[in-house]
Design a protein around this motif. Structure first.
Motif, mmCIF file in Angstrom:
data_model
loop_
_atom_site.group_PDB
_atom_site.id
_atom_site.type_symbol
_atom_site.label_atom_id
_atom_site.label_comp_id
_atom_site.label_asym_id
_atom_site.label_seq_id
_atom_site.Cartn_x
_atom_site.Cartn_y
_atom_site.Cartn_z
ATOM 1 N N ASP A 26 0.825 -1.208 0.000
ATOM 2 C CA ASP A 26 0.000 0.000 0.000
ATOM 3 C C ASP A 26 0.860 1.259 0.000
ATOM 4 O O ASP A 26 0.571 2.221 -0.713
ATOM 5 N N HIS A 27 1.918 1.258 0.795
ATOM 6 C CA HIS A 27 2.822 2.417 0.803
ATOM 7 C C HIS A 27 3.450 2.611 -0.575
ATOM 8 O O HIS A 27 3.596 3.739 -1.038
ATOM 9 N N ALA A 28 3.821 1.529 -1.220
ATOM 10 C CA ALA A 28 4.477 1.634 -2.527
ATOM 11 C C ALA A 28 3.493 2.066 -3.621
ATOM 12 O O ALA A 28 3.809 2.917 -4.447
ATOM 13 N N GLU A 29 2.302 1.486 -3.606
ATOM 14 C CA GLU A 29 1.359 1.737 -4.695
ATOM 15 C C GLU A 29 0.690 3.100 -4.600
ATOM 16 O O GLU A 29 0.569 3.803 -5.601
ATOM 17 N N TYR A 30 0.261 3.495 -3.409
ATOM 18 C CA TYR A 30 -0.541 4.712 -3.284
ATOM 19 C C TYR A 30 0.259 5.924 -2.844
ATOM 20 O O TYR A 30 -0.124 7.052 -3.112
ATOM 21 N N ARG A 31 1.367 5.709 -2.166
ATOM 22 C CA ARG A 31 2.153 6.844 -1.671
ATOM 23 C C ARG A 31 3.511 6.956 -2.346
ATOM 24 O O ARG A 31 4.309 7.800 -1.977
ATOM 25 N N HIS A 32 3.791 6.080 -3.293
ATOM 26 C CA HIS A 32 5.001 6.127 -4.122
ATOM 27 C C HIS A 32 6.301 5.944 -3.338
ATOM 28 O O HIS A 32 7.325 6.525 -3.681
ATOM 29 N N TRP A 33 6.261 5.123 -2.288
ATOM 30 C CA TRP A 33 7.464 4.797 -1.537
ATOM 31 C C TRP A 33 8.087 3.538 -2.114
ATOM 32 O O TRP A 33 7.402 2.710 -2.695
ATOM 33 N N GLU A 34 9.392 3.384 -1.953
ATOM 34 C CA GLU A 34 10.072 2.149 -2.336
ATOM 35 C C GLU A 34 10.906 1.682 -1.150
ATOM 36 O O GLU A 34 11.308 2.477 -0.298
ATOM 37 N N LEU A 35 11.169 0.391 -1.107
ATOM 38 C CA LEU A 35 11.903 -0.206 0.007
ATOM 39 C C LEU A 35 13.375 0.170 -0.084
ATOM 40 O O LEU A 35 14.016 -0.023 -1.113
ATOM 41 N N ASP A 36 13.890 0.729 0.989
ATOM 42 C CA ASP A 36 15.307 1.066 1.063
ATOM 43 C C ASP A 36 16.050 0.032 1.915
ATOM 44 O O ASP A 36 17.086 -0.464 1.522
ATOM 45 N N ARG A 37 15.475 -0.306 3.065
ATOM 46 C CA ARG A 37 16.149 -1.223 3.984
ATOM 47 C C ARG A 37 15.106 -1.908 4.864
ATOM 48 O O ARG A 37 14.121 -1.294 5.263
ATOM 49 N N LEU A 38 15.316 -3.169 5.135
ATOM 50 C CA LEU A 38 14.455 -3.912 6.049
ATOM 51 C C LEU A 38 15.345 -4.668 7.018
ATOM 52 O O LEU A 38 16.280 -5.351 6.602
ATOM 53 N N ARG A 39 15.048 -4.515 8.304
ATOM 54 C CA ARG A 39 15.832 -5.220 9.314
ATOM 55 C C ARG A 39 14.885 -6.068 10.145
ATOM 56 O O ARG A 39 13.903 -5.566 10.691
ATOM 57 N N LEU A 40 15.172 -7.359 10.220
ATOM 58 C CA LEU A 40 14.380 -8.307 11.001
ATOM 59 C C LEU A 40 15.135 -8.591 12.287
ATOM 60 O O LEU A 40 16.285 -9.023 12.261
ATOM 61 N N TYR A 41 14.483 -8.335 13.419
ATOM 62 C CA TYR A 41 15.112 -8.533 14.720
ATOM 63 C C TYR A 41 14.843 -9.939 15.240
ATOM 64 O O TYR A 41 13.881 -10.592 14.810
ATOM 65 N N PRO A 42 15.667 -10.426 16.169
ATOM 66 C CA PRO A 42 15.498 -11.797 16.688
ATOM 67 C C PRO A 42 14.140 -12.057 17.341
ATOM 68 O O PRO A 42 13.663 -13.192 17.346
ATOM 69 N N ASP A 43 13.494 -11.033 17.875
ATOM 70 C CA ASP A 43 12.182 -11.241 18.501
ATOM 71 C C ASP A 43 11.047 -11.290 17.482
ATOM 72 O O ASP A 43 9.895 -11.498 17.841
ATOM 73 N N GLY A 44 11.340 -11.077 16.193
ATOM 74 C CA GLY A 44 10.334 -11.155 15.140
ATOM 75 C C GLY A 44 9.825 -9.806 14.668
ATOM 76 O O GLY A 44 9.059 -9.734 13.713
ATOM 77 N N SER A 45 10.211 -8.729 15.330
ATOM 78 C CA SER A 45 9.779 -7.407 14.885
ATOM 79 C C SER A 45 10.625 -6.973 13.688
ATOM 80 O O SER A 45 11.700 -7.508 13.439
ATOM 81 N N ARG A 46 10.104 -5.993 12.964
ATOM 82 C CA ARG A 46 10.784 -5.506 11.765
ATOM 83 C C ARG A 46 10.883 -3.997 11.804
ATOM 84 O O ARG A 46 9.958 -3.322 12.231
ATOM 85 N N ARG A 47 11.989 -3.476 11.347
ATOM 86 C CA ARG A 47 12.155 -2.041 11.154
ATOM 87 C C ARG A 47 12.391 -1.845 9.662
ATOM 88 O O ARG A 47 13.331 -2.390 9.098
ATOM 89 N N VAL A 48 11.512 -1.086 9.042
ATOM 90 C CA VAL A 48 11.538 -0.896 7.596
ATOM 91 C C VAL A 48 11.831 0.566 7.303
ATOM 92 O O VAL A 48 11.254 1.461 7.922
ATOM 93 N N ARG A 49 12.713 0.800 6.376
ATOM 94 C CA ARG A 49 12.997 2.164 5.919
ATOM 95 C C ARG A 49 12.577 2.264 4.466
ATOM 96 O O ARG A 49 13.048 1.517 3.614
#
Length: 62
Positions: A26-49
């Motif tokens: 949704d962010h990519a299609e409607y707001r024109h964002w693209e994935l720069d970086r994705l970090r997956l932490y050991p507890d299962g959470s994600r930080r996306v830039r």
């Protein structure tokens, strides 16, 4: 060199992979964002830039 603006998104560990995919799509299609970086932490959470290019208007001088 292009200029970008960035958006950091935190996805908690309880969110499924499919829901995360829909959120980022949704962010990519409607707001024109693209994935720069994705970090997956050991507890299962994600930080996306996400990033998108800044388009500057040139001033017309007549």
């Amino acid at each position: 060199m292009p200029e970008y603006e960035f958006c950091d998104v935190y996805v908690p560990r309880g969110v499924s992979r499919g829901a995360t995919t829909r959120l980022l799509t949704d962010h990519a299609e409607y707001r024109h964002w693209e994935l720069d970086r994705l970090r997956l932490y050991p507890d299962g959470s994600r930080r996306v830039r996400l990033r998108r290019r800044i388009i500057r208007q040139l001033r017309a001088t007549w």
